[in-house]
Design a protein around this motif. Structure first.
Motif, PDB file in Angstrom:
ATOM      1  N   GLU A  34       0.815  -1.220   0.000  1.00 55.58           N
ATOM      2  CA  GLU A  34       0.000   0.000   0.000  1.00 55.58           C
ATOM      3  C   GLU A  34       0.847   1.267   0.000  1.00 55.58           C
ATOM      4  OE1 GLU A  34      -2.808  -0.282   3.177  1.00 55.58           O
ATOM      5  OE2 GLU A  34      -3.546  -2.248   2.531  1.00 55.58           O
ATOM      6  N   LEU A  35       2.164   1.101   0.155  1.00 48.47           N
ATOM      7  CA  LEU A  35       3.126   2.195   0.022  1.00 48.47           C
ATOM      8  C   LEU A  35       2.904   3.317   1.029  1.00 48.47           C
ATOM      9  CD1 LEU A  35       3.218   2.389  -3.888  1.00 48.47           C
ATOM     10  CD2 LEU A  35       4.786   1.158  -2.368  1.00 48.47           C
ATOM     11  N   HIS A  36       2.886   2.942   2.304  1.00 45.98           N
ATOM     12  CA  HIS A  36       2.809   3.953   3.357  1.00 45.98           C
ATOM     13  C   HIS A  36       3.418   3.396   4.636  1.00 45.98           C
ATOM     14  CE1 HIS A  36      -0.407   1.954   5.610  1.00 45.98           C
ATOM     15  NE2 HIS A  36      -0.993   1.725   4.441  1.00 45.98           N
ATOM     16  N   SER A  37       3.838   4.303   5.506  1.00 42.38           N
ATOM     17  CA  SER A  37       4.381   3.899   6.802  1.00 42.38           C
ATOM     18  C   SER A  37       3.256   3.342   7.661  1.00 42.38           C
ATOM     19  CB  SER A  37       5.032   5.103   7.488  1.00 42.38           C
ATOM     20  OG  SER A  37       5.472   4.749   8.779  1.00 42.38           O
ATOM     21  N   HIS A  38       3.506   2.176   8.273  1.00 42.65           N
ATOM     22  CA  HIS A  38       2.480   1.531   9.105  1.00 42.65           C
ATOM     23  C   HIS A  38       2.595   1.944  10.570  1.00 42.65           C
ATOM     24  CE1 HIS A  38      -0.303  -1.602  10.438  1.00 42.65           C
ATOM     25  NE2 HIS A  38       0.579  -1.905  11.368  1.00 42.65           N
ATOM     26  N   CYS A  39       3.809   1.895  11.109  1.00 42.63           N
ATOM     27  CA  CYS A  39       4.014   2.281  12.507  1.00 42.63           C
ATOM     28  C   CYS A  39       5.511   2.380  12.781  1.00 42.63           C
ATOM     29  CB  CYS A  39       3.376   1.272  13.476  1.00 42.63           C
ATOM     30  SG  CYS A  39       4.160  -0.370  13.467  1.00 42.63           S
ATOM     31  N   GLU A  40       5.861   2.876  13.952  1.00 44.74           N
ATOM     32  CA  GLU A  40       7.232   2.872  14.435  1.00 44.74           C
ATOM     33  C   GLU A  40       7.237   2.241  15.818  1.00 44.74           C
ATOM     34  OE1 GLU A  40      10.667   6.120  15.554  1.00 44.74           O
ATOM     35  OE2 GLU A  40       9.601   6.359  13.645  1.00 44.74           O
ATOM     36  N   ILE A  41       8.134   1.295  16.028  1.00 40.94           N
ATOM     37  CA  ILE A  41       8.211   0.548  17.285  1.00 40.94           C
ATOM     38  C   ILE A  41       9.514   0.877  17.980  1.00 40.94           C
ATOM     39  CG2 ILE A  41       8.323  -1.749  18.314  1.00 40.94           C
ATOM     40  CD1 ILE A  41       6.682  -2.762  15.918  1.00 40.94           C
ATOM     41  N   ASP A  42       9.425   1.320  19.220  1.00 41.88           N
ATOM     42  CA  ASP A  42      10.613   1.595  20.035  1.00 41.88           C
ATOM     43  C   ASP A  42      10.939   0.324  20.803  1.00 41.88           C
ATOM     44  OD1 ASP A  42      12.704   2.927  21.145  1.00 41.88           O
ATOM     45  OD2 ASP A  42      11.508   3.987  22.656  1.00 41.88           O
ATOM     46  N   ALA A  43      11.795  -0.512  20.217  1.00 42.57           N
ATOM     47  CA  ALA A  43      11.994  -1.869  20.726  1.00 42.57           C
ATOM     48  C   ALA A  43      13.115  -1.978  21.758  1.00 42.57           C
ATOM     49  CB  ALA A  43      12.275  -2.815  19.559  1.00 42.57           C
ATOM     50  N   HIS A  44      14.180  -1.182  21.616  1.00 41.68           N
ATOM     51  CA  HIS A  44      15.343  -1.315  22.489  1.00 41.68           C
ATOM     52  C   HIS A  44      15.945   0.055  22.783  1.00 41.68           C
ATOM     53  CE1 HIS A  44      15.570  -5.722  21.723  1.00 41.68           C
ATOM     54  NE2 HIS A  44      15.165  -5.366  20.511  1.00 41.68           N
ATOM     55  N   ARG A  45      16.741   0.117  23.828  1.00 47.37           N
ATOM     56  CA  ARG A  45      17.460   1.347  24.143  1.00 47.37           C
ATOM     57  C   ARG A  45      18.707   1.518  23.299  1.00 47.37           C
ATOM     58  NH1 ARG A  45      17.257   2.186  30.733  1.00 47.37           N
ATOM     59  NH2 ARG A  45      14.995   2.511  30.890  1.00 47.37           N
ATOM     60  N   SER A  46      19.291   0.394  22.856  1.00 51.79           N
ATOM     61  CA  SER A  46      20.490   0.441  22.012  1.00 51.79           C
ATOM     62  C   SER A  46      20.101   0.247  20.550  1.00 51.79           C
ATOM     63  CB  SER A  46      21.472  -0.659  22.441  1.00 51.79           C
ATOM     64  OG  SER A  46      21.853  -0.499  23.792  1.00 51.79           O
ATOM     65  N   PRO A  47      20.959   0.688  19.610  1.00 52.91           N
ATOM     66  CA  PRO A  47      20.651   0.521  18.179  1.00 52.91           C
ATOM     67  C   PRO A  47      20.419  -0.935  17.796  1.00 52.91           C
ATOM     68  CG  PRO A  47      22.472   2.060  18.481  1.00 52.91           C
ATOM     69  CD  PRO A  47      22.199   1.465  19.832  1.00 52.91           C
ATOM     70  N   LEU A  48      19.675  -1.130  16.749  1.00 55.35           N
ATOM     71  CA  LEU A  48      19.304  -2.466  16.303  1.00 55.35           C
ATOM     72  C   LEU A  48      20.494  -3.215  15.707  1.00 55.35           C
ATOM     73  CD1 LEU A  48      15.967  -1.551  14.485  1.00 55.35           C
ATOM     74  CD2 LEU A  48      16.168  -2.793  16.657  1.00 55.35           C
ATOM     75  N   ALA A  49      20.464  -4.541  15.891  1.00 56.26           N
ATOM     76  CA  ALA A  49      21.463  -5.414  15.271  1.00 56.26           C
ATOM     77  C   ALA A  49      20.816  -6.452  14.369  1.00 56.26           C
ATOM     78  CB  ALA A  49      22.294  -6.124  16.337  1.00 56.26           C
ATOM     79  N   ALA A  50      19.550  -6.824  14.646  1.00 56.98           N
ATOM     80  CA  ALA A  50      18.871  -7.844  13.844  1.00 56.98           C
ATOM     81  C   ALA A  50      17.367  -7.649  13.941  1.00 56.98           C
ATOM     82  CB  ALA A  50      19.251  -9.249  14.313  1.00 56.98           C
ATOM     83  N   ILE A  51      16.671  -7.859  12.831  1.00 60.08           N
ATOM     84  CA  ILE A  51      15.215  -7.786  12.788  1.00 60.08           C
ATOM     85  C   ILE A  51      14.697  -8.843  11.812  1.00 60.08           C
ATOM     86  CG2 ILE A  51      14.711  -5.413  13.493  1.00 60.08           C
ATOM     87  CD1 ILE A  51      15.034  -4.483  10.675  1.00 60.08           C
ATOM     88  N   VAL A  52      13.507  -9.398  12.112  1.00 58.36           N
ATOM     89  CA  VAL A  52      12.899 -10.372  11.214  1.00 58.36           C
ATOM     90  C   VAL A  52      11.395 -10.379  11.432  1.00 58.36           C
ATOM     91  CG1 VAL A  52      13.042 -12.381  12.785  1.00 58.36           C
ATOM     92  CG2 VAL A  52      13.117 -12.726  10.309  1.00 58.36           C
ATOM     93  N   PHE A  53      10.640 -10.604  10.362  1.00 60.31           N
ATOM     94  CA  PHE A  53       9.191 -10.773  10.447  1.00 60.31           C
ATOM     95  C   PHE A  53       8.840 -12.254  10.500  1.00 60.31           C
ATOM     96  CE2 PHE A  53       9.134  -6.555   8.334  1.00 60.31           C
ATOM     97  CZ  PHE A  53       8.237  -5.894   9.175  1.00 60.31           C
ATOM     98  N   SER A  54       7.700 -12.552  11.110  1.00 59.05           N
ATOM     99  CA  SER A  54       7.123 -13.879  10.940  1.00 59.05           C
ATOM    100  C   SER A  54       6.634 -13.988   9.498  1.00 59.05           C
ATOM    101  CB  SER A  54       5.971 -14.094  11.934  1.00 59.05           C
ATOM    102  OG  SER A  54       4.926 -13.162  11.708  1.00 59.05           O
ATOM    103  N   PRO A  55       6.495 -15.202   8.961  1.00 57.70           N
ATOM    104  CA  PRO A  55       6.153 -15.356   7.544  1.00 57.70           C
ATOM    105  C   PRO A  55       4.874 -14.643   7.125  1.00 57.70           C
ATOM    106  CG  PRO A  55       6.909 -17.439   8.430  1.00 57.70           C
ATOM    107  CD  PRO A  55       6.791 -16.503   9.593  1.00 57.70           C
ATOM    108  N   ASN A  56       3.893 -14.544   8.028  1.00 58.45           N
ATOM    109  CA  ASN A  56       2.640 -13.884   7.671  1.00 58.45           C
ATOM    110  C   ASN A  56       2.653 -12.389   7.944  1.00 58.45           C
ATOM    111  OD1 ASN A  56       2.546 -13.825  10.434  1.00 58.45           O
ATOM    112  ND2 ASN A  56       0.774 -15.172  10.643  1.00 58.45           N
ATOM    113  N   GLY A  57       3.784 -11.851   8.415  1.00 55.58           N
ATOM    114  CA  GLY A  57       3.901 -10.427   8.675  1.00 55.58           C
ATOM    115  C   GLY A  57       3.178  -9.952   9.923  1.00 55.58           C
ATOM    116  N   MET A  58       2.727 -10.866  10.778  1.00 63.06           N
ATOM    117  CA  MET A  58       1.986 -10.472  11.970  1.00 63.06           C
ATOM    118  C   MET A  58       2.901 -10.046  13.124  1.00 63.06           C
ATOM    119  SD  MET A  58      -1.149 -13.229  12.130  1.00 63.06           S
ATOM    120  CE  MET A  58      -1.722 -12.504  13.677  1.00 63.06           C
ATOM    121  N   TYR A  59       4.090 -10.644  13.194  1.00 60.27           N
ATOM    122  CA  TYR A  59       5.001 -10.373  14.301  1.00 60.27           C
ATOM    123  C   TYR A  59       6.361  -9.940  13.770  1.00 60.27           C
ATOM    124  CZ  TYR A  59       1.659 -12.692  17.377  1.00 60.27           C
ATOM    125  OH  TYR A  59       0.526 -13.030  18.085  1.00 60.27           O
ATOM    126  N   ILE A  60       7.077  -9.176  14.579  1.00 63.08           N
ATOM    127  CA  ILE A  60       8.455  -8.816  14.265  1.00 63.08           C
ATOM    128  C   ILE A  60       9.312  -9.074  15.498  1.00 63.08           C
ATOM    129  CG2 ILE A  60       8.130  -6.376  14.926  1.00 63.08           C
ATOM    130  CD1 ILE A  60      10.129  -5.669  12.680  1.00 63.08           C
TER     131      ILE A  60
END
Length: 368
Positions: free
Chosen positions: A168-194
């Motif tokens: 749909e070509l738009h920003s969905h959300c922003e998640i503040d996941a950690h206090r330190s910069p990210l090192a790894a990210i992955v989605f579940s196959p259906n895109g429901m979880y990160i």
């Protein structure tokens, strides 16, 4: 997963979207393997490659050279057909291509400060995302056309994630996941979880995309470690298992289903209440470690190719998980383990096969 260090024979490694095949790039060329049999299905010895991405089990590869030859510039993306052995299209950029992701509709190209979204069929640019400096090309992509999300770092000082809807070509959300910069990210196959890990590497968190809320927090270890890869199991519904590899040389598996069942017990216990965490997490205990899979510091990449539910051995036992975990190391080995987890959160690992990726002999070319 690209690696530019000269200390490893493998420069990159990636599984296709359904983990039925995987590809590696070396200083000599690239190779494509059948995940189920370990058979080398295609190879091309024309120079070094730092990115090799496959579109499902088709003959289409997206490849980027390591720059060791003028014709293999890291600023040039080539769409390559393994059936004909010829380039279909080339795209040139002002700076190096750091990551590529694709599905049947979209092609994503990640540069250091820009990310381009293309229509895969026409190769027309659909959108350009200006990003924070992303020198490692860190990104995650959910290839499902339903819930097709792209994740990129949203900060250089905190572990914030920008989640972008690629269809749909738009920003969905922003998640503040950690206090330190990210090192790894992955989605579940259906895109429901990160799932995310920071540069500290001690805590792995799982968020529900639709609500941008934290669902799980797992402690990988007490001491910092560089997370090399994260991977969910292949379930199209609720993800069963998540695995992580790190510079410790061990593989960590986290059972999300068992974590949910045991969370309330853990959080109400005295031990659970005194474990420190930066955001007061309730830490889920369903954690299984396979130690010393590779020497410490060697880059590795693990995926869960299959997860089966199997009956318990007695009437009193509930269903257990049996997961097939495949591991590629940048030193050149492929290893596959069976991980069995019962409802009591007891687990066992069994090595099923191991072979050298660099000495494998080609069988036959991949068909379209």
């Amino acid at each position: 997963m690209a690696n530019h260090s000269s200390s490893y024979p493998i420069l990159c490694a990636s599984f296709n979207q359904d983990t039925s095949y995987f590809a590696i790039g070396t200083r000599d060329g690239f190779k494509v393997f059948d995940s189920e049999t370990g058979t080398l299905r295609y190879e091309r010895a024309i120079g070094g490659f730092i990115i090799v991405e496959m579109l499902f089990s088709s003959s289409l590869l997206a490849i980027v050279g390591a720059g060791e030859q003028p014709s293999l510039s890291p600023r040039r993306l080539c769409l390559f057909n393994t059936t004909t052995g010829a380039a279909l299209r080339e795209l040139n950029f002002l700076t190096s291509v750091l990551a590529i992701r694709l599905n049947r509709k979209r092609l994503v190209v990640v540069l250091q400060e820009k990310t381009y979204i293309y229509d895969l069929n026409s190769l027309s640019i659909l959108d350009t995302i200006d990003t924070v400096p992303n020198s490692k090309g860190l990104c995650a992509f959910s290839p499902s056309l339903d819930g097709c999300f792209l994740a990129l770092p949203a900060s250089t000082t905190r572990g914030s994630v920008l989640v972008y809807n690629v269809m749909e070509l738009h920003s969905h959300c922003e998640i503040d996941a950690h206090r330190s910069p990210l090192a790894a990210i992955v989605f579940s196959p259906n895109g429901m979880y990160i799932a995310t890990a920071s540069e500290q590497g001690t805590i792995i968190r799982v968020h529900l995309i639709s609500e941008a809320t934290k669902s799980y927090s797992f402690r990988r270890g007490a001491y910092p470690s560089t997370i090399f890869s994260l991977s969910f199991g292949p379930s199209t519904q609720f993800p069963d298992v998540l695995v992580a590899t790190s510079s410790s040389g061990s593989v960590h598996a986290f059972s999300l289903g068992l974590g949910m069942n045991q969370r309330s017990r853990r959080s109400s216990s005295f031990f659970g209440s005194i474990i420190p965490d930066s955001v007061n997490d309730v830490l889920d205990p369903a954690h299984h470690v396979l130690h010393n899979v590779v020497p410490a510091g060697v880059k590795s990449y693990a995926v869960i190719r299959k997860v089966d539910r199997v009956p318990g051995t007695s009437i009193s036992e509930s269903v257990a998980y049996r997961a097939t975990v495949s591991i590629i190391t940048h030193s050149g080995s492929f290893q596959e383990y069976t991980l069995i987890i019962n409802q009591k959160n007891e687990s066992s690992w069994r090595l099923e096969r191991r072979f050298d990726l660099l000495t494998a002999i080609s069988d036959n070319i991949i068909s379209s």
